[in-house]
Design a protein around this motif. Structure first.
Motif, mmCIF file in Angstrom:
data_model
loop_
_atom_site.group_PDB
_atom_site.id
_atom_site.type_symbol
_atom_site.label_atom_id
_atom_site.label_comp_id
_atom_site.label_asym_id
_atom_site.label_seq_id
_atom_site.Cartn_x
_atom_site.Cartn_y
_atom_site.Cartn_z
ATOM 1 N N ARG A 1 -4.260 -6.453 -3.114
ATOM 2 C CA ARG A 1 -4.189 -7.857 -2.718
ATOM 3 C C ARG A 1 -2.821 -8.426 -3.090
ATOM 4 N N PRO A 2 -2.081 -8.981 -2.117
ATOM 5 C CA PRO A 2 -0.737 -9.487 -2.406
ATOM 6 C C PRO A 2 -0.754 -10.606 -3.437
ATOM 7 N N LEU A 3 0.190 -10.558 -4.348
ATOM 8 C CA LEU A 3 0.318 -11.624 -5.336
ATOM 9 C C LEU A 3 0.575 -12.955 -4.639
ATOM 10 N N GLY A 4 1.341 -12.911 -3.541
ATOM 11 C CA GLY A 4 1.628 -14.123 -2.801
ATOM 12 C C GLY A 4 0.392 -14.770 -2.215
ATOM 13 N N ASP A 5 -0.679 -13.981 -2.075
ATOM 14 C CA ASP A 5 -1.933 -14.522 -1.572
ATOM 15 C C ASP A 5 -2.478 -15.596 -2.512
ATOM 16 N N LEU A 6 -2.214 -15.427 -3.809
ATOM 17 C CA LEU A 6 -2.732 -16.366 -4.798
ATOM 18 C C LEU A 6 -1.928 -17.653 -4.848
ATOM 19 N N ILE A 7 -0.639 -17.542 -4.550
ATOM 20 C CA ILE A 7 0.206 -18.734 -4.647
ATOM 21 C C ILE A 7 0.512 -19.337 -3.277
ATOM 22 N N GLY A 8 0.058 -18.628 -2.215
ATOM 23 C CA GLY A 8 0.208 -19.172 -0.868
ATOM 24 C C GLY A 8 1.619 -19.229 -0.360
ATOM 25 N N LYS A 9 2.494 -18.352 -0.852
ATOM 26 C CA LYS A 9 3.898 -18.424 -0.467
ATOM 27 C C LYS A 9 4.363 -17.257 0.399
ATOM 28 N N ILE A 10 3.561 -16.228 0.536
ATOM 29 C CA ILE A 10 3.990 -15.069 1.312
ATOM 30 C C ILE A 10 3.718 -15.305 2.786
ATOM 31 N N PRO A 11 4.726 -15.099 3.649
ATOM 32 C CA PRO A 11 4.477 -15.273 5.080
ATOM 33 C C PRO A 11 3.468 -14.250 5.589
ATOM 34 N N HIS A 12 2.660 -14.645 6.536
ATOM 35 C CA HIS A 12 1.728 -13.741 7.207
ATOM 36 C C HIS A 12 0.760 -13.105 6.211
ATOM 37 N N ASN A 13 0.389 -13.811 5.150
ATOM 38 C CA ASN A 13 -0.466 -13.186 4.137
ATOM 39 C C ASN A 13 -1.901 -13.014 4.608
ATOM 40 N N ASP A 14 -2.174 -13.450 5.830
ATOM 41 C CA ASP A 14 -3.507 -13.240 6.372
ATOM 42 C C ASP A 14 -3.674 -11.814 6.881
ATOM 43 N N VAL A 15 -2.568 -11.169 7.212
ATOM 44 C CA VAL A 15 -2.596 -9.800 7.721
ATOM 45 C C VAL A 15 -1.541 -9.002 6.959
ATOM 46 N N ILE A 16 -1.961 -7.948 6.279
ATOM 47 C CA ILE A 16 -1.030 -7.263 5.402
ATOM 48 C C ILE A 16 -0.670 -5.866 5.878
ATOM 49 N N SER A 17 -1.626 -4.955 5.956
ATOM 50 C CA SER A 17 -1.325 -3.592 6.377
ATOM 51 C C SER A 17 -2.598 -2.906 6.847
ATOM 52 N N GLY A 18 -2.416 -1.702 7.411
ATOM 53 C CA GLY A 18 -3.563 -0.959 7.912
ATOM 54 C C GLY A 18 -3.967 -1.412 9.302
ATOM 55 N N LEU A 19 -5.132 -0.967 9.745
ATOM 56 C CA LEU A 19 -5.623 -1.324 11.074
ATOM 57 C C LEU A 19 -6.238 -2.716 11.049
ATOM 58 N N GLN A 20 -5.749 -3.573 11.928
ATOM 59 C CA GLN A 20 -6.248 -4.938 12.044
ATOM 60 C C GLN A 20 -6.591 -5.226 13.504
#
Length: 286
Positions: free
Chosen positions: A228-247
């Motif tokens: 889980r991206p650290l940015g997910d917790l602080i809401g600062k990472i772009p595109h944190n709704d989709v990270i890697s793998g098959l989506q």
């Protein structure tokens, strides 16, 4: 005679905290150097009842700086060992936000072209910061086909044929993607794989694309245990709704690689660099 001075209590806490931070950064830096080869299989319905297959290597987000020649040679060695039918470069060859911190395309293009398999590329947002015409020129000069946009056909070792298409970066050049359009599927009986630097191409993916492959997210780059991206917790990472793998985005299957390089900080935590070995195969073949 040496005298040993005991640090004040608050100073010990500070030094311990700094040591922990330094250890985390060292670990993250070491992790950023350890490329993982990961396999992914995608069934092609058009090939049902046959033994057709095609193997592709997915590489993204190299973010090359001067002196990264050894990294490129390592990547070429990994690709050749897999003996793929094609190598797909999914953009962001350049590091930083201008040309001063990036390796010159005249240096890395000939190295990437050393792969024994044909090499195809699309450009990323950092490539537009460097100057995408210069990068495209050097890649094509070295024999690497750049889709900006465009498409071609690939024939595998066992005679399987697919359409391979690609588009320029949609993050920083959205209007150009919309203007030039995304290549359409040419034939109903020919599978279609689409290359895009970013998964944000999803709303523009035309009907008939079997699978889109992309990068851009770095997998979050700095993650908590479990990915889980650290940015997910602080809401600062772009595109944190989709990270890697098959989506599945807007109903389209998109395979997102974590990529090789990094942005801003030269570290990766719980998110090692990744090269995906993608095998397209008939549903009956395992």
């Amino acid at each position: 005679m040496f005298r040993v001075f005991a640090l004040p209590h608050y100073s010990r806490k500070v030094w311990i905290t700094l040591a922990i931070i330094a250890a985390i950064f060292l670990w993250g830096w070491i992790t950023s150097l350890s490329i993982r080869e990961e396999s992914f299989t995608w069934n092609i319905p058009e090939w049902t009842g046959t033994d057709k297959s095609i193997s592709l290597i997915l590489i993204s987000d190299l973010h090359l700086s001067p002196g990264d020649e050894s990294l490129l040679l390592k990547i070429v060695s990994i690709c050749d060992a897999q003996q793929p039918d094609a190598v797909l470069l999914l953009g962001d060859f350049s590091s930083g936000f201008n040309g001063s911190s990036a390796m010159a395309p005249s240096v890395y293009a000939p190295l990437l072209a050393q792969c024994k398999a044909p090499v195809y590329a699309v450009l990323g947002n950092h490539d537009t910061y460097y100057g995408w015409p210069a990068i495209q020129k050097e890649l094509e000069k070295a024999g690497i086909r750049v889709f900006n946009p465009g498409s071609t056909t690939i024939t595998g070792k066992n005679g399987a044929v697919i359409q391979l298409g690609g588009v320029g970066d949609i993050v920083s050049r959205r209007s150009m993607v919309i203007r030039d359009g995304v290549p359409k599927r040419e034939r109903k009986d020919m599978p279609y794989i689409l290359m895009s630097h970013s998964h944000n191409i999803a709303p523009l993916i035309p009907d008939g694309v079997n699978l889109t492959v992309s990068g851009h997210t770095h997998g979050g780059q700095i993650c908590l245990p479990g990915g889980r991206p650290l940015g997910d917790l602080i809401g600062k990472i772009p595109h944190n709704d989709v990270i890697s793998g098959l989506q599945y985005i807007d109903g389209h299957p998109i395979l997102i690689t974590r990529g090789i390089g990094y942005s801003l900080l030269p570290i990766r935590i719980y998110c090692p660099p990744q090269i995906i070995c993608l095998k397209l195969t008939a549903p009956s073949v395992k």
